[in-house]
Design a protein around this motif. Sequence first.
Motif, short mmCIF file in Angstrom:
data_model
loop_
_atom_site.label_atom_id
_atom_site.label_comp_id
_atom_site.label_asym_id
_atom_site.label_seq_id
_atom_site.Cartn_x
_atom_site.Cartn_y
_atom_site.Cartn_z
N ALA A 94 -6.74 6.01 8.10
CA ALA A 94 -6.38 5.35 6.84
C ALA A 94 -5.34 4.26 7.08
O ALA A 94 -5.46 3.13 6.56
N VAL A 95 -4.33 4.57 7.88
CA VAL A 95 -3.26 3.61 8.16
C VAL A 95 -3.82 2.41 8.91
O VAL A 95 -3.53 1.25 8.58
N CYS A 96 -4.64 2.67 9.92
CA CYS A 96 -5.22 1.57 10.71
C CYS A 96 -6.12 0.68 9.85
O CYS A 96 -6.16 -0.54 10.04
N SER A 97 -6.84 1.29 8.93
CA SER A 97 -7.70 0.52 8.02
C SER A 97 -6.86 -0.46 7.21
O SER A 97 -7.22 -1.64 7.07
N CYS A 98 -5.74 0.02 6.70
CA CYS A 98 -4.87 -0.85 5.89
C CYS A 98 -4.21 -1.92 6.74
O CYS A 98 -4.07 -3.08 6.32
N LEU A 99 -3.80 -1.56 7.95
CA LEU A 99 -3.17 -2.53 8.84
C LEU A 99 -4.14 -3.62 9.30
O LEU A 99 -3.71 -4.70 9.73
N SER A 100 -5.44 -3.35 9.21
CA SER A 100 -6.43 -4.31 9.68
C SER A 100 -6.46 -5.58 8.84
O SER A 100 -7.01 -6.60 9.26
N SER A 101 -5.89 -5.53 7.64
CA SER A 101 -5.85 -6.71 6.78
C SER A 101 -4.51 -7.41 6.93
O SER A 101 -3.45 -6.80 6.73
N SER A 102 -4.55 -8.69 7.23
CA SER A 102 -3.31 -9.46 7.36
C SER A 102 -2.64 -9.68 6.01
O SER A 102 -1.46 -10.07 5.95
N LEU A 103 -3.37 -9.43 4.92
CA LEU A 103 -2.79 -9.60 3.59
C LEU A 103 -1.82 -8.46 3.24
O LEU A 103 -0.95 -8.62 2.39
N VAL A 104 -1.99 -7.32 3.89
CA VAL A 104 -1.12 -6.17 3.63
C VAL A 104 0.22 -6.40 4.32
O VAL A 104 0.30 -6.47 5.55
N LYS A 105 1.27 -6.51 3.53
CA LYS A 105 2.60 -6.81 4.08
C LYS A 105 3.45 -5.56 4.31
O LYS A 105 4.37 -5.56 5.11
N ARG A 106 3.16 -4.48 3.56
CA ARG A 106 3.96 -3.27 3.70
C ARG A 106 3.12 -2.05 3.33
O ARG A 106 2.40 -2.06 2.34
N ILE A 107 3.22 -1.00 4.15
CA ILE A 107 2.58 0.28 3.87
C ILE A 107 3.66 1.33 3.76
O ILE A 107 4.47 1.52 4.67
N TYR A 108 3.70 1.99 2.62
CA TYR A 108 4.68 3.05 2.39
C TYR A 108 4.00 4.40 2.61
O TYR A 108 3.04 4.74 1.92
N LEU A 109 4.49 5.16 3.59
CA LEU A 109 4.02 6.52 3.81
C LEU A 109 5.02 7.45 3.11
O LEU A 109 6.18 7.56 3.53
N ILE A 110 4.58 8.10 2.06
CA ILE A 110 5.43 9.01 1.30
C ILE A 110 4.99 10.43 1.64
O ILE A 110 3.91 10.87 1.25
N VAL A 124 0.86 -1.19 0.00
CA VAL A 124 0.00 0.00 0.00
C VAL A 124 0.90 1.24 0.00
O VAL A 124 1.95 1.25 0.64
N SER A 125 0.48 2.27 -0.72
CA SER A 125 1.17 3.56 -0.60
C SER A 125 0.16 4.65 -0.29
O SER A 125 -0.95 4.66 -0.83
N ILE A 126 0.56 5.56 0.59
CA ILE A 126 -0.25 6.72 0.96
C ILE A 126 0.64 7.95 0.83
O ILE A 126 1.68 8.04 1.49
N ALA A 127 0.25 8.89 -0.03
CA ALA A 127 1.00 10.13 -0.20
C ALA A 127 0.44 11.19 0.74
O ALA A 127 -0.78 11.43 0.77
N LEU A 128 1.32 11.85 1.49
CA LEU A 128 0.90 12.79 2.52
C LEU A 128 1.39 14.20 2.21
O LEU A 128 2.48 14.40 1.67
N TYR A 129 0.56 15.18 2.58
CA TYR A 129 0.97 16.58 2.48
C TYR A 129 0.16 17.40 3.49
O TYR A 129 -0.96 17.83 3.19
N HIS A 130 0.68 17.56 4.68
CA HIS A 130 0.04 18.35 5.73
C HIS A 130 -1.43 17.96 5.93
O HIS A 130 -2.31 18.82 6.02
#
Length: 271
Positions: A20-36, A5-11
Amino acid sequence: MTITVSIALYHNDPLEVQEAVCSCLSSSLVKRIYLIDNSANNNFRSFAEDERIEYHHYPENIGFGAAHNQAIQLCENSDYHVIVNPDIAFCGDVVEQLTSFMDQHPDVGLAMPKVLYKDRRLQRLCKLLPTPFNLFGRRFASTSRWAARLNEQYELAFFDYDQLADIPCLSGCFMFVRNTVLQELGGFDPRFFLYLEDVDLVRRIGQVSRTVFYPFASITHGYQKESYHNRKVLRLHMKSAIQYFNKWGWFFDRERKRINKDTLKKLMRKM
């Protein structure tokens, strides 16, 4: 099965980002979340406490598409990559449902679930490929009859959001993409700093695979039309629109005409 998963952030609003991050972490299928993070500060670094989260800071603000490309380059071996806006939230098995659907349909390159406002109203984010009249008319002549008629067709006003359908223009707020397709295309076109980068990417995906609206899973999306309230953002929107039509064609775009005509014909047939 590896999903990134990637999430682009700007203030952004920290509470929305956390959701948003917790929603993605709730799935065990998600192995990596990139916060850019394109913010001037690195305050969002504190969100990378979970071992599945990787934080990258680009304070020069490289743009929405270019930010996601930083993550896309790092996840070339994943099966699916999910492009997620920081104002997205979901619960349940959204990721699992989309994974199962994509596994069963190898000809699908991109799927978007049903998107709702936070008050559970439907967001009508399935559209045809835009013409200059659609983008500029709905922004500057929204009260005129001709713009209203064009907008009804462009936004597929008749479409029933309870049916699965191939749609040529889907929102970039939540893009569940087959990673082999994403890697083949090289991700977003970095020439689009903000706006239209998702329209461009979905169109390119549609040239090599199906792009599908999947109505059996839903997410919520904050969805603020910032270009309607901020002159600077409006200028960015207009610049991206000009870049988009310079790339694909302004008034003579045979591919757009064919795709839109075929889409309308197929959707009408289902009614």
